[in-house]
Design a protein around this motif. Structure first.
Motif, mmCIF file in Angstrom:
data_model
loop_
_atom_site.group_PDB
_atom_site.id
_atom_site.type_symbol
_atom_site.label_atom_id
_atom_site.label_comp_id
_atom_site.label_asym_id
_atom_site.label_seq_id
_atom_site.Cartn_x
_atom_site.Cartn_y
_atom_site.Cartn_z
ATOM 1 N N TYR A 57 45.078 -51.346 97.471
ATOM 2 C CA TYR A 57 44.199 -51.806 98.659
ATOM 3 C C TYR A 57 43.076 -52.413 98.109
ATOM 4 O O TYR A 57 42.733 -53.672 98.249
ATOM 5 N N HIS B 227 35.170 -47.987 102.079
ATOM 6 C CA HIS B 227 35.883 -49.030 101.241
ATOM 7 C C HIS B 227 35.269 -50.508 100.906
ATOM 8 O O HIS B 227 35.356 -51.170 100.353
ATOM 9 N N TYR C 224 34.660 -59.323 108.244
ATOM 10 C CA TYR C 224 35.805 -58.378 108.147
ATOM 11 C C TYR C 224 35.445 -57.473 109.382
ATOM 12 O O TYR C 224 34.625 -56.704 109.421
ATOM 13 N N GLN D 124 36.384 -47.019 107.520
ATOM 14 C CA GLN D 124 36.482 -47.825 106.229
ATOM 15 C C GLN D 124 35.172 -47.972 105.540
ATOM 16 O O GLN D 124 35.269 -49.198 104.860
ATOM 17 N N ASP E 5 41.631 -56.237 97.860
ATOM 18 C CA ASP E 5 40.572 -56.889 98.592
ATOM 19 C C ASP E 5 39.482 -57.682 97.853
ATOM 20 O O ASP E 5 38.967 -58.462 98.386
ATOM 21 N N TYR F 27 44.880 -60.410 108.197
ATOM 22 C CA TYR F 27 45.455 -60.027 107.040
ATOM 23 C C TYR F 27 46.229 -58.638 106.982
ATOM 24 O O TYR F 27 45.854 -57.636 107.094
ATOM 25 N N HIS G 242 43.474 -50.907 115.363
ATOM 26 C CA HIS G 242 43.854 -52.354 115.234
ATOM 27 C C HIS G 242 43.390 -53.070 116.773
ATOM 28 O O HIS G 242 43.263 -54.211 116.506
ATOM 29 N N GLU H 287 48.071 -58.692 102.236
ATOM 30 C CA GLU H 287 48.024 -58.085 101.056
ATOM 31 C C GLU H 287 48.904 -58.753 100.157
ATOM 32 O O GLU H 287 48.425 -59.069 98.854
ATOM 33 N N GLU I 111 38.215 -62.329 109.486
ATOM 34 C CA GLU I 111 39.283 -61.625 109.617
ATOM 35 C C GLU I 111 39.436 -60.348 110.615
ATOM 36 O O GLU I 111 38.257 -59.672 110.606
ATOM 37 N N SER J 21 44.684 -57.418 111.548
ATOM 38 C CA SER J 21 45.279 -56.706 110.443
ATOM 39 C C SER J 21 45.966 -55.663 110.229
ATOM 40 O O SER J 21 45.616 -54.711 109.823
ATOM 41 N N PRO J 22 46.968 -55.733 111.092
ATOM 42 C CA PRO J 22 47.753 -54.363 111.370
ATOM 43 C C PRO J 22 48.785 -54.183 110.094
ATOM 44 O O PRO J 22 49.021 -55.137 109.144
ATOM 45 N N ASN J 23 49.591 -53.015 109.844
ATOM 46 C CA ASN J 23 50.407 -52.903 108.707
ATOM 47 C C ASN J 23 51.703 -52.917 109.283
ATOM 48 O O ASN J 23 52.030 -52.436 110.269
HETATM 49 N N1 ARG Z 1 45.507 -53.293 107.120
HETATM 50 C C1 ARG Z 1 44.339 -52.238 107.207
HETATM 51 C C2 ARG Z 1 44.672 -51.044 108.047
HETATM 52 O O1 ARG Z 1 45.355 -50.999 108.900
HETATM 53 C C3 ARG Z 1 43.089 -52.992 107.754
HETATM 54 C C4 ARG Z 1 42.737 -54.140 106.814
HETATM 55 C C5 ARG Z 1 41.239 -54.365 107.013
HETATM 56 N N2 ARG Z 1 40.901 -55.694 106.095
HETATM 57 C C6 ARG Z 1 40.630 -55.486 104.970
HETATM 58 N N3 ARG Z 1 40.440 -56.857 104.309
HETATM 59 N N4 ARG Z 1 40.662 -54.388 104.182
HETATM 60 O O2 ARG Z 1 43.941 -50.078 107.709
#
Ligand code: ARG
Length: 595
Positions: free
Chosen positions: A332, A363, A354, A360, A336, A182, A156, A281, A142, A145-147
């Motif tokens: 979040y 996390h 990951y 993170q 996960d 993701y 990212h 997510e 994985e 994974s941008p938002n």
């Molecule tokens: N979208 C998250 C961010 O921008 C990163 C995701 C990372 N992957 C995960 N499985 N938590 O911070």
């Protein structure tokens, strides 16, 4: 495979048909175990390491823990040594034995192997450097994974670059890889956008550039929310309706998500990156989120704080963390946990990686620990590949928030750089394309040049210069090698290296250096798989490029009157081109043929 080397015993875990240095190491191990019969050839093999400067291989005798002094052991190995097809000399220095390989057979075998695996590969695809160690194994990687509706920041971008490398690397080692993106496509920010869209949204702007428009809407509502606390309350209500699956609250969101993915696919394509699946997510189901809370509760790790559920991981030095908000919506971390379980059910992976920033670390450690506490036998198959921060990433117009801004900036800085050499610039067929590719190469190389965990400062000038260890320099080295065939038509068609006499190359230290590096490429790939560090591959590419540039002047092709010599040299350069190209592709770079 056309090897003319004498046959050797097989050492488990080695494969001379894909890595010719394995044969040379086996010959060294055989010499040692023949002379020190207490050692099996396998044990001896494990002691054969690359030597330091100028030495091919070195063996540190004390590591074998044999009775007797190193001097006596060394003497036994050295006694009556006669140079052979593999080893040209053995020297003894304190507790070390140094081995030099037979130059002529090393060069010949390396070229033959690269040629055979590039142009006559059993799979039909160029396969020098790859191996089958992962055959039959599945991995989920994985990355990126941008938002959605937030900025695509350099964190990212790093995940994208490192992740793409890992995907290529695992595939090169025979693994069955699923590349996952993701997306951050769920959470209260979508409640914000949904309520803000009524005021700021435009269908037209959305279809033009969904990523940008949603971001703009988000920025505007966030401003409103600062002045009016009601905005957040409304947003939370909206998100709650989404979590409850209310169709009227989900319709817009679904369209936003789709349009954003469409745009991302185009941008990733420019970066030479692709995914097998876009998940996010939003796709994580409720079932396992609830079960996780329940299970942790049974273990006595959950406390209730004003209706919110808190898990206590102090015992593992992982702090406390919220798993569920008071209004029942997920967060979040919980997503996960459940997401990993669902992926296990879907993919039954042997490993899942990951690629996420080291910010993170906590996390990731928390949800890995929770999965262990839930006693999933596969919990130890998860791995976090982390990386440090990028500082000072901005474009000339200000801070970059979108991936396409970064790509455009790289292309335009590179374009200006190329224009400075007018003559050369005018000879380029497609300067827009070339500047974009070279620009992207510059970004990628800068990003992967050092250990992942290091922070680095983004520097357009440094990364896009043709001098020093930069992306443009590597592209230039590849282009120059590619031009060799074009510039020497009188030598074509070239018979395969096995049908020409390459022994003249053995007299040149330059040729020898290049061949040694080429021969080590399969080892470079294996090491990268162990460390998950692209920097080893980058270093290899630069060492090879340097070795080639020091060879140009003495090891000439054009102007060499002895055809056999000229052909042997041309093969050396062509093999160097193929291996440099393979290393660049492994790093997700598209090697250029002209620039
Ligand atoms: N979208 C998250 C961010 O921008 C990163 C995701 C990372 N992957 C995960 N499985 N938590 O911070």
């Amino acid at each position: 495979m056309v090897s003319t080397l004498p046959s050797l015993p097989h050492v488990p875990g080695t494969d001379p048909s894909s890595c010719i240095l394995d044969a040379f190491r086996t010959a060294i191990a055989k010499r040692i175990s023949d002379r020190l019969p207490q050692l099996t050839i396998e044990q001896a093999y494990s002691g054969v390491d690359y030597g330091k400067k100028g030495v091919d291989f070195t063996v540190a005798l004390p590591r074998f823990r044999l009775p007797g002094k190193p001097d006596e052991l060394a003497k036994k190995v050295l006694e009556d040594f006669q140079p052979d097809d593999f080893i040209s000399s053995i020297t003894h220095d304190k507790q070390f034995l140094h081995f030099q390989l037979n130059n002529a057979s090393l060069i010949r075998e390396v070229l033959n192997q690269i040629h055979a695996l590039t142009y006559d590969s059993p799979s039909g695809k160029p396969s020098y450097g790859i191996n089958t160690s992962g055959a039959g194994k599945k991995i989920v990687i994985e990355f990126s994974s941008p938002n959605i509706a937030k900025s695509f920041h350099v964190g990212h971008l790093r995940s994208t670059i490192i992740g793409a490398f890992l995907v290529n690397l695992y595939r090169a080692c025979g693994w069955d890889v699923t590349a996952l993106n993701y997306l951050g496509d769920w959470g209260t920010q979508f409640g914000m956008i949904a309520s803000g869209f009524e005021k700021y949204g435009s269908q037209e702007a959305l279809s033009k550039d969904a990523i940008k428009h949603l971001y703009d809407v988000y920025v505007s509502v966030t401003k409103d929310a600062e002045a009016d606390p009601n905005v957040k309350v409304e947003a939370a209500k909206w998100f709650k309706r989404m979590e409850d699956g209310e169709e009227s609250a989900l319709g817009n969101w679904r369209e936003w998500r789709e349009l954003s993915i469409k745009k991302y696919i185009e941008e990733y394509e420019r970066l030479n990156v692709s995914f097998d699946r876009y998940t996010g997510e939003s796709e994580v189901g409720k079932e396992w989120m609830d079960k996780a809370v329940q299970r942790l509760d049974e273990l006595g790790l959950i406390s209730d704080v004003k209706g919110a559920k808190l898990v206590d991981l102090e015992k593992w030095k992982l702090n406390k963390a919220v798993l569920r908000k008071a209004d029942g919506t997920s967060i979040y971390l919980t997503r996960d946990i459940a997401g990993a379980i669902e992926r296990w059910q879907k993919y039954q992976f042997d490993k899942m990686i990951y690629v996420v920033a080291s910010q993170q670390d906590l996390h990731l450690a928390q949800f890995f620990q929770i999965l262990k506490l839930m006693e999933f036998p596969w919990a130890d198959r998860l791995e976090h590949v982390n990386y440090g921060m990028v500082l000072g990433m901005s474009t000339r117009k200000g801070t970059a928030v979108f991936l396409d801004q970064i790509i455009k900036e790289a292309a335009s800085v590179m374009h200006e750089q190329m224009k400075r050499n007018e003559e050369k610039y005018n000879s380029i067929e497609n300067p827009e394309y070339v500047s974009q590719e070279v620009g992207i190469t510059g970004i990628k190389i800068q990003d992967m040049a050092a250990k992942r965990i290091n922070n680095y400062t983004f520097n357009w000038d440094r990364m896009l210069s043709f001098e020093g260890d930069t992306g443009p320099y590597l592209q230039y080295a590849h282009v120059r090698l590619t031009s060799m065939e074009r510039k020497n038509p009188e030598l074509l068609p070239l018979p395969p290296p096995s049908q020409i006499d390459t022994s003249s190359l053995a007299e040149s230290t330059h040729a020898r250096d290049i061949a040694t590096l080429l021969g080590s490429y399969p080892d470079v790939v294996k090491t990268a798989l162990k460390t998950h560090e692209p920097s080893g591959v980058v270093t290899f590419a630069f060492r090879l490029a340097h070795a080639i540039s020091s060879a140009w002047e003495t090891l000439v092709v054009k102007g060499e009157l002895d055809m056999e010599k000229a052909r042997a040299r041309l093969w050396l350069y062509l093999c160097a081109r193929d291996v440099l190209g393979a290393a660049m592709r492994l790093l997700s770079i598209r090697p250029l043929e002209r620039m």
